[in-house]
Structures are given as structure tokens and as C-alpha cells.
Design an enzyme around this catalytic site. Structure first.
Site, mmCIF file in Angstrom:
data_model
loop_
_atom_site.group_PDB
_atom_site.id
_atom_site.type_symbol
_atom_site.label_atom_id
_atom_site.label_comp_id
_atom_site.label_asym_id
_atom_site.label_seq_id
_atom_site.Cartn_x
_atom_site.Cartn_y
_atom_site.Cartn_z
ATOM 1 N N GLY A 10 0.802 -1.216 0.000
ATOM 2 C CA GLY A 10 0.000 0.000 0.000
ATOM 3 C C GLY A 10 0.834 1.265 0.000
ATOM 4 O O GLY A 10 2.073 1.227 -0.030
ATOM 5 N N LEU A 12 1.432 3.609 2.328
ATOM 6 C CA LEU A 12 2.331 3.762 3.458
ATOM 7 C C LEU A 12 3.415 2.690 3.449
ATOM 8 O O LEU A 12 4.592 2.978 3.718
ATOM 9 C CB LEU A 12 1.540 3.714 4.765
ATOM 10 C CG LEU A 12 2.355 3.807 6.044
ATOM 11 C CD1 LEU A 12 3.206 5.080 6.076
ATOM 12 C CD2 LEU A 12 1.432 3.746 7.263
ATOM 13 N N ASP A 35 -1.615 -13.067 5.019
ATOM 14 C CA ASP A 35 -3.029 -12.734 5.202
ATOM 15 C C ASP A 35 -3.261 -12.512 6.688
ATOM 16 O O ASP A 35 -3.296 -13.465 7.470
ATOM 17 C CB ASP A 35 -3.902 -13.877 4.685
ATOM 18 C CG ASP A 35 -5.384 -13.620 4.865
ATOM 19 O OD1 ASP A 35 -5.751 -12.535 5.367
ATOM 20 O OD2 ASP A 35 -6.185 -14.518 4.522
ATOM 21 N N ALA A 59 -4.810 -2.588 5.731
ATOM 22 C CA ALA A 59 -6.161 -2.124 6.044
ATOM 23 C C ALA A 59 -7.077 -2.319 4.848
ATOM 24 O O ALA A 59 -6.627 -2.326 3.696
ATOM 25 C CB ALA A 59 -6.154 -0.642 6.445
ATOM 26 N N THR A 100 -7.379 5.864 11.729
ATOM 27 C CA THR A 100 -7.941 6.874 10.830
ATOM 28 C C THR A 100 -8.718 7.969 11.552
ATOM 29 O O THR A 100 -9.261 7.748 12.647
ATOM 30 C CB THR A 100 -8.884 6.189 9.821
ATOM 31 O OG1 THR A 100 -9.507 7.168 8.980
ATOM 32 C CG2 THR A 100 -9.970 5.409 10.521
ATOM 33 N N ASP A 101 -8.804 9.127 10.901
ATOM 34 C CA ASP A 101 -9.652 10.219 11.366
ATOM 35 C C ASP A 101 -11.129 9.870 11.273
ATOM 36 O O ASP A 101 -11.968 10.527 11.897
ATOM 37 C CB ASP A 101 -9.363 11.489 10.563
ATOM 38 C CG ASP A 101 -9.565 11.311 9.066
ATOM 39 O OD1 ASP A 101 -9.288 10.208 8.546
ATOM 40 O OD2 ASP A 101 -9.993 12.276 8.393
ATOM 41 N N TYR A 124 -16.473 1.505 7.396
ATOM 42 C CA TYR A 124 -15.021 1.625 7.434
ATOM 43 C C TYR A 124 -14.560 2.203 8.767
ATOM 44 O O TYR A 124 -13.684 1.642 9.444
ATOM 45 C CB TYR A 124 -14.527 2.505 6.284
ATOM 46 C CG TYR A 124 -13.094 2.947 6.431
ATOM 47 C CD1 TYR A 124 -12.050 2.037 6.279
ATOM 48 C CD2 TYR A 124 -12.787 4.268 6.735
ATOM 49 C CE1 TYR A 124 -10.728 2.441 6.435
ATOM 50 C CE2 TYR A 124 -11.468 4.677 6.886
ATOM 51 C CZ TYR A 124 -10.442 3.764 6.737
ATOM 52 O OH TYR A 124 -9.137 4.165 6.896
ATOM 53 N N LYS A 128 -12.426 0.292 11.751
ATOM 54 C CA LYS A 128 -11.123 0.782 12.196
ATOM 55 C C LYS A 128 -11.141 1.075 13.700
ATOM 56 O O LYS A 128 -10.139 0.834 14.394
ATOM 57 C CB LYS A 128 -10.726 2.027 11.411
ATOM 58 C CG LYS A 128 -10.370 1.767 9.952
ATOM 59 C CD LYS A 128 -9.162 0.871 9.804
ATOM 60 C CE LYS A 128 -7.870 1.572 10.196
ATOM 61 N NZ LYS A 128 -6.683 0.679 10.002
ATOM 62 N N TRP A 172 -6.428 11.345 5.324
ATOM 63 C CA TRP A 172 -6.348 11.806 3.930
ATOM 64 C C TRP A 172 -4.965 11.531 3.327
ATOM 65 O O TRP A 172 -4.304 12.432 2.800
ATOM 66 C CB TRP A 172 -6.669 13.298 3.857
ATOM 67 C CG TRP A 172 -8.087 13.670 4.160
ATOM 68 C CD1 TRP A 172 -8.995 12.976 4.899
ATOM 69 C CD2 TRP A 172 -8.768 14.871 3.727
ATOM 70 N NE1 TRP A 172 -10.187 13.654 4.972
ATOM 71 C CE2 TRP A 172 -10.075 14.825 4.259
ATOM 72 C CE3 TRP A 172 -8.393 15.974 2.971
ATOM 73 C CZ2 TRP A 172 -11.009 15.826 4.044
ATOM 74 C CZ3 TRP A 172 -9.324 16.981 2.755
ATOM 75 C CH2 TRP A 172 -10.624 16.909 3.277
#
Length: 315
Positions: A10, A12, A35, A59, A100-101, A124, A128, A172
Site C-alpha cells: 500500500g 504507506l 493474510d 487495512a 484513521t480520522d 469503514y 477501524k 487523507w
């Protein structure tokens, strides 16, 4: 230091690999090679590698698809996080888990601090949040996710004898890798599309390279207390304002002058943009807690966008 990175394919994950310190022995695992929803596979890999630090950048991030794919979203974002935390605890390893925000509902009027009430608006965000709690429950007795979401109770501190587990919320994300807002805006502009961008959702865009550098700094801070921290960009923008900055960078790179003249883009409200999942109207994160501990902010959004857009144009 031996470091296990999940979600290596991904945004990051790729940025972390690009910036890997020379003293890290990094095992970078994407979803094909590990996995995280398979508890036995996670346990086996951690036992074999014996990492001192695990970074969970894996994620399920498709916000709209999660509304109809709830089982998979929770499998990755909650259960996978729990399995990694369990394996880290048994191995005596530290864990940095990325969140996450979107755990917030966006009704706030100032940047969110770590102890503010949580109330995610979509599957989502709820998955999270469940992942955050799964990680923290491995270090200390925690209220269940439903109670935490309703009450906004601050997470309790980890046990003194537990390995340091960090939940790092960000927002974001954008980078040269994968799918993200910046790449979508650049692609649409280059194709001559008319871009309609919402102007009533406010967040702090975060360059994944900056986040990767922050994680590396945290990795070098073994005494950092476990718990929840925020790290995101420092400039609050609407999606439309962010798109304008992207197009400014694109116009500068192509020497086209004013982006408003070179590209067609229009501000709209959220109700004019048909999506499956609701988004928070305001999800700016306060970085004060982690900055006081010495984690640096990184380059600003304009610098990062100019560098990123130039890289995209070079192919």
C-alpha cells in the site's frame, strides 16, 4: 532491529520501504505473502521472524465498498489487527497500528485530540475503531467498542509490563503509490475532465512519506508510552481547496500558469456527490501530543504536492 511490516504493497507500506533505515532488518509482507485475517499464519510468521517491532499498515480502505462488504472490512481492520497484537504480545514485540480520522463523526469545531469522543459514521470507520480497541485490549482491560463509541471514553493506559502498542491515527493519505485523491485529480485533469469536488468536507491531507518518517522516528523511541496518538498534515483544507493545490502543482509542473484557467473544476456540496458511505464534515486531527514527544512534522503540503506531481509526470 528486526521489523515486520504488513500492508507492504500500500501507499504507506511502499513509502516505508523507500525510507527503510540501514539498521532495520525489514520483512515487508503484502496481503499475498501474509493474510492478517488468518490467525495461524500471523502467529507462525511472527514466531519465525521474531520481530522487535511490528508495523501494521494493512487495512481495508475502500470506504464506499465497505458498506456492502462489512464482513471483509471487519476481518481485516478488526480481526487482523487483533491477531497481530496477540502475536506481538506473545513475542514481546512493539506494535504500531495505523488508524484513521474517520473514527470521528465530524461534528467538532476544532482539531480532534486523542481523548475526544468517537462516533464513526460508516462501516469503514467503525471497523477501524474496532481495530483500535482490539489492539489496546491486548495491553489493558478496555471498554468494549460499542461502549467506547457511545461514551467517548478515553482508552486506558497499557499495563506497565506490556510491550508498547501504539495506535497512530492519520488522515487523507496521498502519495505516488496506489489509489488516492491526488492521483485521481491529476489523472482527471490530464484527461480534460470537468472535476466536481466537494467543498464541505474538511481534513488535513497527509503525505504518506511524512507519515513513514514519523513511524520510523517512533520506532526509534522504545520508551514512548503506548496508547493513541495523532499524526497528520498540519494544514486544514476542504476537498476542493486540496484539489486546487493539486492543480496548482500540476499547472506549475507543466508551466500552464493559473490552474483555474488551465483546468475545469467546480466546488459542490456533499449531497451533490453520490457515494455509499457518509463522511465526516470535519476530521482535522490535533498533532500536539506526538509533537511534544519530538516527532517531526515533515514538509508542508505544497512542497509535497510539487514533488509528488513532478514524479507522477515523469512516470
Amino acid at each position: 532491529m528486526k521489523v515486520l511490516l504488513t500492508g507492504a504493497g500500500g501507499q504507506l507500506g511502499r513509502c516505508l520501504q523507500d525510507r527503510r533505515p540501514a539498521d532495520w532488518r525489514l520483512l515487508a509482507a503484502d496481503h499475498k505473502t501474509l493474510d492478517i485475517t488468518d490467525v495461524q499464519a500471523v502467529s507462525r510468521r511472527v514466531k519465525q521472524f521474531q520481530p522487535q517491532l511490528i508495523i501494521n499498515a494493512a487495512a481495508y480502505t475502500n470506504v464506499d465498498q465497505a458498506e456492502s462488504d462489512r464482513e471483509r472490512a471487519y476481518a481485516v481492520n478488526e480481526h487482523g489487527a487483533r491477531y497481530l497484537a496477540q502475536a506481538a504480545r506473545h513475542a514481546g514485540a512493539r506494535l504500531i497500528h495505523i488508524s484513521t480520522d474517520y473514527v470521528f463523526d465530524g461534528e467538532g469545531l476544532r482539531p480532534y485530540v486523542e481523548t475526544d469522543p468517537v462516533n464513526p459514521l460508516n462501516v469503514y470507520g467503525r471497523s477501524k475503531l474496532a481495530g483500535e480497541q482490539a489492539v489496546l485490549q491486548e495491553c489493558a482491560e478496555q471498554p468494549n467498542v460499542a461502549d467506547h463509541a457511545q461514551s467517548g471514553a478515553a482508552p486506558r493506559q497499557p499495563r506497565p509490563d506490556a510491550p508498547s502498542f501504539i495506535v497512530l491515527r492519520t488522515a487523507w493519505l496521498y502519495s505516488e503509490y496506489g489509489r488516492n485523491f491526488v492521483k485521481a485529480i491529476v489523472a482527471g485533469a490530464l484527461q480534460g475532465q470537468e472535476l466536481n469536488v466537494v467543498n464541505d468536507q474538511i481534513g488535513a491531507p497527509t503525505y504518506a512519506g511524512n507519515l513513514a518518517q514519523a513511524i520510523i522516528q517512533i520506532g526509534r523511541m522504545p520508551d514512548l508510552p503506548g496508547g493513541v496518538y495523532h499524526y497528520s498534515g498540519s494544514v486544514a483544507l476542504t476537498r476542493y481547496e486540496f484539489a486546487r493545490k493539486v492543480l496548482d502543482a500540476l499547472g506549475e509542473a507543466q508551466r500552464l500558469g493559473d490552474s483555474s484557467e488551465a483546468f475545469r473544476f467546480t466546488p459542490i456540496v456533499s449531497g451533490q456527490h453520490s457515494v455509499a458511505a457518509s463522511r465526516p464534515k470535519y476530521s482535522v486531527l490535533d498533532n500536539g501530543k506526538i509533537q511534544k514527544l519530538g516527532v517531526k512534522e515533515g514538509d508542508g503540503v505544497d512542497v509535497c504536492l510539487r514533488r509528488m506531481v513532478a514524479a507522477l509526470l515523469r512516470g
